[in-house]
Enzyme design. Structure first.
Site, mmCIF file in Angstrom:
data_model
loop_
_atom_site.group_PDB
_atom_site.id
_atom_site.type_symbol
_atom_site.label_atom_id
_atom_site.label_comp_id
_atom_site.label_asym_id
_atom_site.label_seq_id
_atom_site.Cartn_x
_atom_site.Cartn_y
_atom_site.Cartn_z
ATOM 1 N N GLU A 448 36.507 64.330 74.683
ATOM 2 C CA GLU A 448 36.174 65.344 75.709
ATOM 3 C C GLU A 448 36.785 64.973 77.058
ATOM 4 O OE1 GLU A 448 34.890 68.188 74.491
ATOM 5 O OE2 GLU A 448 35.487 68.780 76.508
HETATM 6 C C1 LIG Z 1 35.674 60.208 66.865
HETATM 7 C C2 LIG Z 1 36.550 61.198 67.554
HETATM 8 C C3 LIG Z 1 36.201 62.538 67.541
HETATM 9 C C4 LIG Z 1 37.038 63.480 68.157
HETATM 10 N N1 LIG Z 1 36.733 64.819 68.053
HETATM 11 C C5 LIG Z 1 37.659 65.729 68.453
HETATM 12 C C6 LIG Z 1 37.492 67.128 68.165
HETATM 13 O O1 LIG Z 1 36.486 67.546 67.562
HETATM 14 N N2 LIG Z 1 38.467 67.989 68.548
HETATM 15 C C7 LIG Z 1 39.586 67.566 69.200
HETATM 16 O O2 LIG Z 1 40.434 68.398 69.514
HETATM 17 N N3 LIG Z 1 39.774 66.256 69.492
HETATM 18 C C8 LIG Z 1 38.841 65.331 69.143
HETATM 19 N N4 LIG Z 1 39.039 64.005 69.394
HETATM 20 C C9 LIG Z 1 40.243 63.587 70.116
HETATM 21 C C10 LIG Z 1 39.948 63.091 71.509
HETATM 22 O O3 LIG Z 1 39.581 64.160 72.330
HETATM 23 C C11 LIG Z 1 41.224 62.347 71.984
HETATM 24 O O4 LIG Z 1 41.256 61.124 71.289
HETATM 25 C C12 LIG Z 1 41.235 62.134 73.478
HETATM 26 O O5 LIG Z 1 41.438 63.345 74.129
HETATM 27 C C13 LIG Z 1 42.333 61.155 73.912
HETATM 28 O O6 LIG Z 1 43.570 61.473 73.351
HETATM 29 P P1 LIG Z 1 44.417 60.331 72.624
HETATM 30 O O7 LIG Z 1 43.546 59.698 71.616
HETATM 31 O O8 LIG Z 1 45.697 60.917 72.169
HETATM 32 O O9 LIG Z 1 44.686 59.242 73.751
HETATM 33 P P2 LIG Z 1 45.843 59.295 74.841
HETATM 34 O O10 LIG Z 1 45.890 60.625 75.473
HETATM 35 O O11 LIG Z 1 47.087 58.749 74.235
HETATM 36 O O12 LIG Z 1 45.289 58.268 75.917
HETATM 37 C C14 LIG Z 1 45.472 56.844 75.825
HETATM 38 C C15 LIG Z 1 45.129 56.228 77.183
HETATM 39 O O13 LIG Z 1 46.060 56.689 78.173
HETATM 40 C C16 LIG Z 1 45.368 57.320 79.236
HETATM 41 N N5 LIG Z 1 46.146 58.475 79.710
HETATM 42 C C17 LIG Z 1 46.744 59.422 78.939
HETATM 43 N N6 LIG Z 1 47.378 60.310 79.736
HETATM 44 C C18 LIG Z 1 47.163 59.926 81.001
HETATM 45 C C19 LIG Z 1 47.549 60.441 82.279
HETATM 46 N N7 LIG Z 1 48.254 61.556 82.396
HETATM 47 N N8 LIG Z 1 47.157 59.771 83.368
HETATM 48 C C20 LIG Z 1 46.400 58.657 83.270
HETATM 49 N N9 LIG Z 1 46.000 58.144 82.106
HETATM 50 C C21 LIG Z 1 46.378 58.759 80.991
HETATM 51 C C22 LIG Z 1 44.024 57.741 78.676
HETATM 52 O O14 LIG Z 1 43.040 57.847 79.685
HETATM 53 C C23 LIG Z 1 43.733 56.617 77.696
HETATM 54 O O15 LIG Z 1 43.175 55.530 78.361
HETATM 55 C C24 LIG Z 1 38.198 63.050 68.828
HETATM 56 C C25 LIG Z 1 38.536 61.687 68.860
HETATM 57 C C26 LIG Z 1 37.745 60.774 68.208
HETATM 58 C C27 LIG Z 1 38.180 59.321 68.196
#
Ligand SMILES: Cc1cc2nc3c(=O)[nH]c(=O)nc-3n(C[C@H](O)[C@H](O)[C@H](O)COP(=O)(O)OP(=O)(O)OC[C@H]3O[C@@H](n4cnc5c(N)ncnc54)[C@H](O)[C@@H]3O)c2cc1C
Length: 596
Positions: A448
């Site tokens: 989220e």
């Molecule tokens: C158990 C679980 C349930 C989930 N449920 C859902 C769901 O129902 N529906 C859905 O759509 N998604 C879901 N998600 C996905 C979740 O919303 C994402 O994992 C989350 O948005 C982060 O994306 P990412 O994992 O690609 O991390 P990334 O975006 O790759 O982030 C990695 C790190 O980089 C940082 N970062 C990335 N971009 C920036 C920026 N521009 N500036 C500064 N820092 C940055 C982040 O803060 C983080 O620390 C779920 C994830 C999990 C693990």
């Protein structure tokens, strides 16, 4: 209270609802909630607690051990007991208690939704996620689905006969949703689109709890602009259905894998394939290219919901830790150090354990106030009659959302970690529920919108809403509240909090100036520090308010809330000031090429 049985602090929740926030009076003035009096709220709380304690909590540990299973056809089986519990849960009206009665709900306000979410998530967060996402999907369907489906499909969802999901994330599009690659192309059948792509991390991407699933999928249509502006939202059912909601064929939205995670094992986190050899049909929700705008409609509620999940982890951890500290006997009192025959005492007698317990409580009880307050304000902003007041509240909610989401999830996890520490070696074992809480809580700071992204949102967007007026009003309100509290005998803590709020205002100015002078990165590297500083002050103001309200009664609660406040000001508020010092340091080391 027991260190292995789930319990919920009904007394403190009631104090926040009835004494601090005066919910029955505040909402009773609105036509929509005029019929809800204190008895209705209290009865709902008691009834919800029975469901949490007797039906959900017993699933928590076995569901964690067993997890979800996936068969070759992409069907997910939830842990043993989930299906039966879901039947009872949905029959009791707990999936959509906030829905209008003519949609099968009880018409409860968001603030009561927050209380129930705290209880249900604390009892078994893995289970409650199916309900949370289903209710969120129902609200989206009601607003944006093709007209003929809005009410009937929302009714199915609110009743829990169908479940819902939110499908945003892809392997290359997590925080950066604008990089979504899933595509939707029109078919020959008017209104019907064909979807291709793959979503990952989809909560409840499949499950065996209901007869159908409605996936809300963000995708790009041919020729759409790049980035978020080109995204549209589609309703993609697991099984297609006609206008009478008679189920048809299996649609091509099929789970390709489930994640093996650190926690929330009862919640199926799925890789969801769209198309790829099997036709996957979807129907546009809202206007073309308006997907992100529509998603924003539910995002605010979802962020409050995840903040409340964080609170729930902290509040459950506090209950378990307090009980354990009273049960566990170890060592003797420090003053008896030289007396080998001194009586052994419960660890709750040791100053360091008391420090941890009070730290947990000071944080949890102020988070509870913060979460219930934003939810109550949400009700007032949606249904209030005075347009200017509604606008002011809506701006305050926008401002506070990243703080509620990020502080409550970071601190919920920290409170759980402290709880594990209180348990000593046993806390690290599977004999006690605290280790599972630690594992279950961690994800909340990530989904989220990661807490880093929340901080960017606060600094980059929310401080500027209404040209900065919403933030300045928060600072002014803090000044007013602390002056009033000072007049009511809370001079020392009130003065400290008033000063801290002004310091945070100064830090906001300094960051704005730094951004202009040295570019955005120089300011944004401090975004988390700023969110933390403002967040600690906001929580401290809740603690002050609680102490003030409780002081009007001559009860043990008054002394307890005063302990919370004194601890907060002495031991937690300095963390806000430390964050401001980091901001003021002018340090840019992490931006240097050699830094990482
Ligand atoms: C158990 C679980 C349930 C989930 N449920 C859902 C769901 O129902 N529906 C859905 O759509 N998604 C879901 N998600 C996905 C979740 O919303 C994402 O994992 C989350 O948005 C982060 O994306 P990412 O994992 O690609 O991390 P990334 O975006 O790759 O982030 C990695 C790190 O980089 C940082 N970062 C990335 N971009 C920036 C920026 N521009 N500036 C500064 N820092 C940055 C982040 O803060 C983080 O620390 C779920 C994830 C999990 C693990």
């Amino acid at each position: 209270m027991s260190s292995t049985q789930f319990s919920f602090d009904v007394d403190d929740a009631s104090f926040v609802l009835f004494d601090q926030l005066a919910v029955p009076e505040a909402l009773g003035a609105l036509e929509r909630y005029a019929d809800l009096d204190r008895d209705v709220y209290a009865a709902t709380l008691a009834e919800g607690y029975r469901m949490a304690r007797d039906v959900l909590a017993p699933l928590n540990r076995p569901g964690d051990r067993q997890g979800c299973r996936l068969d070759r056809e992409g069907n997910v089986t939830t842990p043993d007991g989930y299906r039966e519990a879901w039947e009872r849960f949905r029959a009791g009206g707990w999936v959509g208690p906030r829905a209008d009665p003519d949609l099968g709900g009880a018409g409860l306000p968001a603030v009561m939704g927050a209380v129930l979410n705290e209880m249900f998530s604390g009892a078994c967060v893995g289970f409650n996620m199916y309900a949370g996402l289903t209710a969120a999907a129902a609200r989206m369907v009601l607003k944006f689905a093709p007209e003929q489906w809005r009410r009937p499909v929302a009714t199915k969802l609110f009743a829990g006969s169908w479940t819902g999901t939110m499908c945003l994330t892809e392997s290359g599009a997590g925080s950066s949703v604008g990089d979504t690659r899933a595509v939707a192309t029109p078919t020959e059948t008017p209104g019907r689109w064909a979807l291709e792509g793959e979503k990952i991390f989809i909560t409840g991407g499949d499950c065996d709890l209901a007869e159908n699933i409605v996936h809300l999928v963000l995708a790009r249509t041919p020729g759409a602009p790049a980035g978020t502006k080109g995204l549209s939202l589609f309703l993609v059912p697991k099984r297609t259905f006609d206008d009478e909601l008679r189920l048809g064929e299996r649609n091509g939205a099929v789970v390709r894998g489930i994640e093996h995670k650190m926690g929330i094992h009862g919640s199926a986190t799925c890789v969801l394939g769209l198309g790829g050899g099997r036709a996957c049909h979807g129907w546009l929700m809202g206007g073309l290219h308006e997907g992100i705008g529509s998603m924003f409609h539910m995002m605010n509620e979802a962020r409050i919901g995840v903040g409340v999940q964080g609170l729930a982890m902290g509040s459950a951890a506090l209950q378990y830790s307090r009980a354990y500290a009273r049960e566990r006997v170890q060592g003797s009192a420090a003053r008896e150090l030289r007396n080998a025959d001194a009586p052994r005492v419960a660890i709750v007698e040791h100053p360091d354990v008391r420090r941890m317990l009070l730290g947990q409580r000071a944080v949890v009880e102020s988070m509870r106030a913060m979460c219930y307050r934003i939810a109550r304000d949400f009700d007032l902003a949606e249904h209030g009659v005075d347009a200017a007041a509604r606008e002011r509240l809506a701006a305050r909610i926008e401002l506070m959302l990243p703080i509620v989401k990020a502080m409550c999830t970071d601190l919920g996890f920290e409170v759980a970690v402290t709880g594990l520490q209180i348990h000593g070696g046993y806390g690290y074992t599977a004999e006690f529920p605290i280790e599972q809480l630690v594992r279950d809580a961690k994800i909340q700071s990530i989904y989220e919108g990661t807490n880093g992204i929340q901080a960017l949102d606060l600094l980059g967007r929310k401080l500027r809403i209404q040209g900065g007026r919403a933030f300045m009003e928060w600072v002014q309100d803090a000044g007013r509240a602390t002056e009033e509290a000072a007049r009511e005998g809370l001079e020392k803590p009130a003065r400290a909090l008033g000063e801290a709020a002004r310091t945070v205002a100064g830090a906001a100015m300094a960051l704005a100036e730094r951004s202009t002078r040295r570019g955005p990165d120089a300011a944004l590297q401090h975004a988390v520090s700023f969110l933390r500083a403002m967040g600690w002050v906001a929580l401290g103001l809740e603690s002050l308010d609680q102490a003030r309200v409780a002081a009007r009664t001559d009860t043990p609660r008054a002394a307890g809330k005063r302990c919370n406040l004194d601890f907060f000001v002495a031991q937690l508020l300095p963390l806000a000031l430390a964050a401001v010092r980091a901001i003021e340091s002018d340090d840019e080391s992490c931006l240097q090429p050699e830094a990482v």
